[in-house]
Design an enzyme around this catalytic site. Sequence first.
Site, PDB file in Angstrom:
ATOM      1  N   ASP A 195      19.526   8.270  13.504  1.00  0.00           N
ATOM      2  CA  ASP A 195      20.493   7.183  13.556  1.00  0.00           C
ATOM      3  C   ASP A 195      21.117   7.053  12.161  1.00  0.00           C
ATOM      4  O   ASP A 195      20.654   7.686  11.209  1.00  0.00           O
ATOM      5  CB  ASP A 195      19.783   5.885  13.958  1.00  0.00           C
ATOM      6  CG  ASP A 195      20.681   4.670  13.840  1.00  0.00           C
ATOM      7  OD1 ASP A 195      21.787   4.691  14.425  1.00  0.00           O
ATOM      8  OD2 ASP A 195      20.305   3.707  13.150  1.00  0.00           O
TER       9      ASP A 195
ATOM     10  N   ALA B  57      23.021   3.586  10.355  1.00  0.00           N
ATOM     11  CA  ALA B  57      22.719   2.335   9.653  1.00  0.00           C
ATOM     12  C   ALA B  57      21.310   1.854   9.937  1.00  0.00           C
ATOM     13  O   ALA B  57      20.904   1.722  11.086  1.00  0.00           O
ATOM     14  CB  ALA B  57      23.734   1.260  10.032  1.00  0.00           C
TER      15      ALA B  57
ATOM     16  N   ALA C 130      21.428 -12.052  16.469  1.00  0.00           N
ATOM     17  CA  ALA C 130      22.414 -11.052  16.048  1.00  0.00           C
ATOM     18  C   ALA C 130      21.799  -9.659  15.966  1.00  0.00           C
ATOM     19  O   ALA C 130      22.477  -8.659  16.208  1.00  0.00           O
ATOM     20  CB  ALA C 130      23.011 -11.439  14.697  1.00  0.00           C
TER      21      ALA C 130
ATOM     22  N   MET D 149      20.797  -4.601  18.337  1.00  0.00           N
ATOM     23  CA  MET D 149      21.248  -3.627  17.340  1.00  0.00           C
ATOM     24  C   MET D 149      21.006  -2.195  17.808  1.00  0.00           C
ATOM     25  O   MET D 149      19.986  -1.883  18.411  1.00  0.00           O
ATOM     26  CB  MET D 149      20.524  -3.865  16.018  1.00  0.00           C
ATOM     27  CG  MET D 149      21.221  -3.230  14.828  1.00  0.00           C
ATOM     28  SD  MET D 149      22.891  -3.879  14.574  1.00  0.00           S
ATOM     29  CE  MET D 149      22.512  -5.488  13.948  1.00  0.00           C
TER      30      MET D 149
ATOM     31  N   LYS E 266      29.093  -1.411  19.679  1.00  0.00           N
ATOM     32  CA  LYS E 266      29.263  -2.762  19.151  1.00  0.00           C
ATOM     33  C   LYS E 266      29.884  -3.745  20.140  1.00  0.00           C
ATOM     34  O   LYS E 266      29.536  -4.928  20.139  1.00  0.00           O
ATOM     35  CB  LYS E 266      30.060  -2.721  17.844  1.00  0.00           C
ATOM     36  CG  LYS E 266      29.398  -1.889  16.752  1.00  0.00           C
ATOM     37  CD  LYS E 266      27.901  -2.191  16.622  1.00  0.00           C
ATOM     38  CE  LYS E 266      27.211  -1.247  15.653  1.00  0.00           C
ATOM     39  NZ  LYS E 266      25.745  -1.302  15.756  1.00  0.00           N
TER      40      LYS E 266
ATOM     41  N   HIS F  20      27.141  -4.781  22.217  1.00  0.00           N
ATOM     42  CA  HIS F  20      26.290  -5.667  21.429  1.00  0.00           C
ATOM     43  C   HIS F  20      26.798  -7.111  21.544  1.00  0.00           C
ATOM     44  O   HIS F  20      26.011  -8.038  21.784  1.00  0.00           O
ATOM     45  CB  HIS F  20      26.325  -5.206  19.970  1.00  0.00           C
ATOM     46  CG  HIS F  20      25.408  -5.942  19.060  1.00  0.00           C
ATOM     47  ND1 HIS F  20      24.530  -5.306  18.224  1.00  0.00           N
ATOM     48  CD2 HIS F  20      25.242  -7.276  18.807  1.00  0.00           C
ATOM     49  CE1 HIS F  20      23.849  -6.203  17.526  1.00  0.00           C
ATOM     50  NE2 HIS F  20      24.280  -7.417  17.862  1.00  0.00           N
TER      51      HIS F  20
ATOM     52  N   ARG G  13      24.038   3.923  23.412  1.00  0.00           N
ATOM     53  CA  ARG G  13      22.655   3.589  23.734  1.00  0.00           C
ATOM     54  C   ARG G  13      22.576   2.394  24.684  1.00  0.00           C
ATOM     55  O   ARG G  13      23.387   1.495  24.583  1.00  0.00           O
ATOM     56  CB  ARG G  13      21.901   3.259  22.432  1.00  0.00           C
ATOM     57  CG  ARG G  13      21.911   4.398  21.440  1.00  0.00           C
ATOM     58  CD  ARG G  13      21.353   3.916  20.103  1.00  0.00           C
ATOM     59  NE  ARG G  13      21.548   4.981  19.121  1.00  0.00           N
ATOM     60  CZ  ARG G  13      21.895   4.758  17.859  1.00  0.00           C
ATOM     61  NH1 ARG G  13      22.116   3.530  17.418  1.00  0.00           N
ATOM     62  NH2 ARG G  13      22.037   5.767  17.038  1.00  0.00           N
TER      63      ARG G  13
ATOM     64  N   ASP H  91      15.859   3.083  13.927  1.00  0.00           N
ATOM     65  CA  ASP H  91      15.295   1.846  13.374  1.00  0.00           C
ATOM     66  C   ASP H  91      15.431   0.661  14.309  1.00  0.00           C
ATOM     67  O   ASP H  91      15.171  -0.475  13.903  1.00  0.00           O
ATOM     68  CB  ASP H  91      15.985   1.516  12.042  1.00  0.00           C
ATOM     69  CG  ASP H  91      17.436   1.115  12.232  1.00  0.00           C
ATOM     70  OD1 ASP H  91      17.800  -0.029  11.901  1.00  0.00           O
ATOM     71  OD2 ASP H  91      18.215   1.945  12.732  1.00  0.00           O
TER      72      ASP H  91
END
Length: 262
Positions: free
Chosen positions: A9, A11, A42, A46, A50, A53, A158, A184
């Site tokens: 991944d 970030a 928030a 993750m 986005k 998200h 994802r 992560d």
Amino acid sequence: MKIEAVIFDWAGTAVDFGCFAPVNVFLTIFEDAGVAVTLEEARKPMGMLKIDHIRTMLEMPRVSEEWARVYGRSFTEQDVQALYSQFETKLMASLAKYTDPIPHVKETVHQLRQAGIRIGSTTGYTATMMEVVTHHAAKKGYKPDFLVTPTDIGDKGRPYPYMIFRNLEKLGVKATKQVVKVGDTTSDIQEALNAGVWAVGVIVGSSEMGLTEQEFMSLSDEEQQVVIEKTKAIFEQTGAHYTIQTMRELPALIETINARLA
């Protein structure tokens, strides 16, 4: 039979310790809309594309109720699009600041390449966002062999497995069991499991841990161990095959996996 490729991944895994570039913007756009959200809310989705998200945050019961209280109605797809437009604008303005490679990443990638392992990558960012990230990360010494964004696979990010499959095709990997995915977030783990590859969660610097490097280093050894164990448990509950504290541990873990494959 051994590991042929590792897919990272971006970030929170390879760059941007703590994955703060998107988190700060998610907090800002909801605050601007008059609907306060917590850092935990928030961070929870993750790793997803986005816009997905944002949609997932709006579907959270507390956030959904707060939106209805403020606006007198449930959120609509038009609201999702409006928030995403603001997110994209604000993120693009700050993204370059969050491209420093996380400690041990560059050395580990070099070590893996020395062992003949190819380096792929997936992300929750769009192709346009990644143009900024890849440009600045490369100048700082991090450049994987291949990148797939949700934009490249019809916005099916994802937890869909398609970004991993595209990496496997491009990198010429013969079997999914010869691939390790390192991420992560729980979305990274789900992506790996859905693709049938080894799922590895990296703890220090992760979005799941949610600390800046300075915050983490200011903790006592005992406090660091508490947050490490808490983050490890989240990855394990999601189904990760393994966890590592930092990238420094990855080459040895790959040797462990190779021994299992043999």
